[in-house]
Design an enzyme around this catalytic site. Structure first.
Site, short mmCIF file in Angstrom:
data_model
loop_
_atom_site.label_atom_id
_atom_site.label_comp_id
_atom_site.label_asym_id
_atom_site.label_seq_id
_atom_site.Cartn_x
_atom_site.Cartn_y
_atom_site.Cartn_z
N GLY A 273 36.55 -6.98 37.83
CA GLY A 273 37.78 -7.88 39.31
C GLY A 273 37.64 -6.98 40.60
O GLY A 273 37.00 -5.52 39.92
N HIS B 275 30.25 -3.25 33.34
CA HIS B 275 30.04 -4.84 33.01
C HIS B 275 28.79 -4.56 31.48
O HIS B 275 27.81 -4.59 31.15
CB HIS B 275 29.34 -5.52 33.84
N GLN C 257 40.99 -1.09 34.08
CA GLN C 257 41.96 -0.31 34.13
C GLN C 257 43.18 -0.70 34.75
O GLN C 257 44.42 -0.69 34.45
CB GLN C 257 41.63 -0.14 36.49
N ASN D 79 29.63 -1.77 38.45
CA ASN D 79 31.16 -1.34 39.61
C ASN D 79 31.95 -1.66 39.85
O ASN D 79 32.78 -2.59 39.23
CB ASN D 79 29.90 -3.18 39.91
N GLU E 101 27.94 -7.26 29.77
CA GLU E 101 27.36 -9.02 30.07
C GLU E 101 25.80 -8.68 30.89
O GLU E 101 25.04 -9.64 30.43
CB GLU E 101 28.26 -10.60 30.94
N CYS F 97 36.00 -3.25 33.08
CA CYS F 97 36.23 -3.37 34.70
C CYS F 97 37.11 -2.99 35.28
O CYS F 97 38.11 -1.66 34.59
CB CYS F 97 34.58 -3.94 35.46
N PHE F 98 37.90 -3.58 35.82
CA PHE F 98 39.06 -3.69 36.07
C PHE F 98 39.87 -4.62 35.08
O PHE F 98 40.91 -3.75 35.31
CB PHE F 98 39.28 -5.07 37.60
#
Length: 387
Positions: free
Chosen positions: A238, A356, A270, A308, A358, A266-267
């Site tokens: 996100g 990521h 964190q 990302n 996926e 990812c997010f």
């Protein structure tokens, strides 16, 4: 953002960085003005997935690949229901798309969704500038937004735009209503997935492994999570600053307290870092693209991965840390700059990665992480049966 869509490729446009540097080119996509954080993506392919990744909300993406748009846009590859980037910057846009799956050109899709872009600029010079100075606020102006307006006035607009640091954006991109992605084939497990900006391919990868995925809004409570009787809990990618994401941190801590198998990407990585008591910080220019080398410290293998992220977890690389939920260690590390790329608990079934797995778009080197999550749930299920 103000936009129109006619004759965009012939309309002059200007890109203004918050430090005053200016690039002039031609409008690409919609004509008007837009603001965001200027970041660059190193992916040679997968621009459609990049554009529709909710993690890019409020970011102006600069493509380092010089030729963009040659495969057009299709109806199968989007990762969400809309384009999320705030603006798009390319050097040499394709004049005609050429792919049997293409339904329309990239320029047409950007214009139809009101995404202001710019083409015909030196993206190599822009990328080098961002690498040296760091990601920063930017504005793209074309048509009436630029005609007759002083560059000093445009710069003032850019400098007045909100920064990414401190931005709480997950709820802006997440689903408003819960929905279910059914398991493909025999159902083996149920997972509650907290949507912080999830990509469509992520629940699909779990569904391929016999997991029924209940995708929940970013505002979901602990009660919402356990109402689906999950075998595991997932926290997605996100946008925004993880330092502002107090609600998902609180939910994750409750999940850790119960010892439910947990996986974050990812997010979500964190968020796990914050839940364990580590800090987070903003990277100078971030990692974005589909060619980032990461080492899995549990196996020693190096994988090429899709990234990302503009923030990272501040955790010690070479020691086991004590946390309120047991011992934790850094499980993955970026080989370019030693940024933390994964965490795992040694005393509870929880782990996360910063990238990521996926792989939409990107290499499939990290697909095994979904199998690890499945293994955690299998182990927990067997232990529950013995108890």
């Amino acid at each position: 953002m103000t936009t129109s869509t006619r004759g965009a490729s012939k309309v002059p446009a200007v890109l203004v960085l918050e430090d005053g540097r200016i690039f002039r080119g031609r409008a690409y996509g919609a004509v008007g003005e837009t603001f965001g954080e200027a970041v660059f993506s190193t992916g040679m392919t997968g621009y459609q997935e990049t554009l529709t990744d909710p993690s890019y909300h409020r970011q102006v993406v600069v493509m380092t690949a010089p030729h963009v748009g040659n495969t057009g846009v299709n109806d199968e590859d989007p990762e969400s229901q809309r384009i999320w980037v705030a603006g798009y910057v390319v050097r040499d846009p394709a004049r005609v798309p050429s792919n049997w799956r293409a339904k329309r050109s990239l320029d047409e899709e950007l214009a139809a969704q009101g995404v202001v872009g710019i083409s015909g600029i030196d993206t190599r010079a822009l990328t080098r500038h961002l690498r040296e100075r760091g990601a920063m606020r930017v504005g793209i102006f074309s048509g009436e937004a630029w005609t007759g307006v002083r560059e000093s006035a445009l710069l003032a607009k850019v400098q007045a735009a909100p920064e990414m640091k401190g931005a709480d954006l997950s709820a802006e991109v997440a689903t408003k209503e819960a929905y279910v992605v059914p398991a493909i084939g025999e159902k083996k497990f149920t997972v509650a997935a907290v949507d912080l900006g999830i990509k469509g391919m992520t629940p699909h990868r779990m569904a391929e492994r016999g997991i029924e995925v209940h995708v929940l809004p970013a505002t979901a409570t602990v009660e919402d999570v356990y109402a689906v009787n999950p075998d595991g809990v997932f926290f997605s990618n996100g946008p925004g600053d993880p330092a502002s994401a107090d609600h998902p941190v609180a939910v994750m801590r409750a999940v850790l307290e119960r010892g439910t198998p947990l996986f974050g990407i990812c997010f979500g990585n964190q968020i796990l870092g914050r839940a364990l008591g580590f800090g987070t910080y903003k990277l100078k220019y971030g990692h974005r693209g589909i060619n980032q080398p990461v080492q899995d410290r549990t196996t020693g293998k190096v994988e090429v991965t899709a990234h990302n992220h503009g923030f990272a977890v501040d955790a010690p690389l070479d020691q086991v840390s004590d946390t309120p939920y047991g011992r934790a260690e850094v499980s993955h590390v970026c080989l370019n700059d030693n940024v933390v790329e994964g965490l795992r608990l040694l005393d509870r079934p929880a782990f996360s990665v910063q990238y990521h797995p996926e792989a939409a778009a990107g290499p499939h080197d990290a697909a095994y992480l979904f199998d690890r999550f499945t293994s955690l749930m299998s182990t927990a299920s067997l232990e529950g049966q013995r108890a």
